[in-house]
Enzyme design. Structure first.
Site, PDB file in Angstrom:
ATOM      1  CG  ASP A 175     -19.808 -28.160  76.083  1.00 21.53           C
ATOM      2  OD1 ASP A 175     -19.796 -28.520  74.889  1.00 21.53           O
ATOM      3  OD2 ASP A 175     -20.390 -28.797  76.984  1.00 21.53           O
ATOM      4  CB  ALA A 232     -24.235 -26.625  64.654  1.00 26.72           C
ATOM      5  CG  ASP A 257     -22.390 -27.604  55.600  1.00 28.09           C
ATOM      6  OD1 ASP A 257     -22.414 -27.589  54.359  1.00 28.09           O
ATOM      7  OD2 ASP A 257     -22.278 -28.653  56.266  1.00 28.09           O
ATOM      8  CD  GLU A 262     -29.973 -29.278  55.207  1.00 26.09           C
ATOM      9  OE1 GLU A 262     -29.710 -30.487  54.976  1.00 26.09           O
ATOM     10  OE2 GLU A 262     -29.355 -28.592  56.028  1.00 26.09           O
ATOM     11  CG  HIS A 280     -26.223 -30.687  55.948  1.00 26.34           C
ATOM     12  ND1 HIS A 280     -27.380 -30.557  56.666  1.00 26.34           N
ATOM     13  CD2 HIS A 280     -25.336 -31.272  56.807  1.00 26.34           C
ATOM     14  CE1 HIS A 280     -27.224 -31.035  57.881  1.00 26.34           C
ATOM     15  NE2 HIS A 280     -25.976 -31.475  57.992  1.00 26.34           N
ATOM     16  N   GLY A 282     -20.590 -30.879  55.589  1.00 25.02           N
ATOM     17  CA  GLY A 282     -19.574 -30.995  56.633  1.00 25.02           C
ATOM     18  C   GLY A 282     -19.037 -32.404  56.804  1.00 25.02           C
TER      19      GLY A 282
END
Length: 307
Positions: A175, A232, A257, A262, A280, A282
């Site tokens: 990160d 993500a 995902d 889309e 998608h 999640g």
């Protein structure tokens, strides 16, 4: 004239949601630019003018749409990411951009771990073989003792790391703003280069940058047979390089995902037998939708109904 609020997330626009009644009770009219679908720019240009609020999903919000939104005061995301909107440009126009921080973290994290397990044990492939009447097996991997790198250690990444250590994995986190409070047994931070090259599996939980993190040079340096999970953003992965890595065996499985468009268009990558696809989904759990919707509505009302 009644003030309008646009609602565009597919999870809410297809059938509505009981929590949206809170907006109606406050005197707002709800409009759905594209019920059950991701709205196009033209859909938004027809619907957003005249709206004072917008409960937004992941649909791209162009400068044309922002320019047309003369009365818009707030865009309230039902998730964390804001890469679909130019926040600075919105704020220049006096439009606040709010996020539902952490509301869908558990749902996305559980799907990420589910995809990791599905990849390690070839669950979708095995199902497909048996459903066609064929008795075939691929040898799988146990996750205990293996290394998972979590790229992005915000609310979702922290959940994934916690679950993975519970499975007995060692977790490396990357990160740009590491929080030392997250360091626990079997979890440590590392630079991006080390995190990517030391992993048996990688799970992405960060916004995209100017270029993909997972490109051809990076893939060449990663462990052979690595599993890649992406819940993500699709821009994190170079699709051409990923297809070549799957063909060569450099990547054992890609589980994703998220997609550039889309619903996605058919492609050799999506049709690859070592790719696992989810739509998608999640944050598409009963609990995540409830939390995210509640927070997004709170954020709308905080801006629009000042007390």
């Amino acid at each position: 004239m009644t003030d309008k609020i646009a609602v565009t997330p597919r999870s809410l626009s297809v059938r509505g949601h009981p929590l949206l009644a809170r907006l109606v009770e406050q005197g707002f009219e709800i409009v759905y630019p594209a019920p059950g679908e991701t709205p196009s720019e033209e859909d938004l240009l027809r619907a957003i003018p005249g709206c004072v609020g917008w409960l937004a999903g992941v649909e791209p919000i162009s400068l044309r749409v922002l320019d047309a939104a003369k009365e818009l005061r707030v865009i309230s995301r039902n998730g964390t990411g804001t890469d679909n909107v130019d926040v600075q440009e919105a704020e220049k126009r006096g439009i606040a951009v709010e996020r539902a921080m952490g509301a869908n973290a558990r749902g996305v994290a559980e799907l990420s771990i589910g995809l990791l397990l599905a990849a390690a044990r070839h669950i979708p492939w095995s199902h497909d073989q048996l459903s066609r009447g064929e008795w075939r097996r691929r040898i799988g991997q146990e996750l205990r003792g293996r290394t998972l790198s979590v790229i992005g250690c915000g609310a979702i990444g922290r959940e994934v790391a916690h679950m993975a250590t519970g499975l007995g994995m060692s977790v490396i986190g990357y990160d740009p703003y590491p929080d030392p409070r997250n360091i626990t047994e079997n979890f440590r931070y590392a630079r991006l280069d080390e995190a990517m090259t030391a992993a048996d599996a990688v799970s992405f939980h960060c916004p995209p940058g100017d270029r993909p993190i997972l490109d051809a040079p990076m893939l060449e340096r990663m462990r052979k047979g690595v599993i890649v999970v992406n819940t993500a953003r699709s821009e994190l992965i170079d699709e051409t390089a990923m297809l070549a890595a799957l063909d060569s065996g450099r990547v054992a499985t890609l589980a994703t995902d998220v997609f550039p468009q889309e619903p996605p268009k058919p492609s050799p990558l999506l049709a690859h037998e070592r790719v696992i696809l989810t739509p998608h989904a999640g944050g598409f759990t009963e609990e995540s939708v409830e939390r995210a919707t509640s927070v997004a509505i709170d954020n709308l009302l905080r801006v629009l109904v000042r007390r």
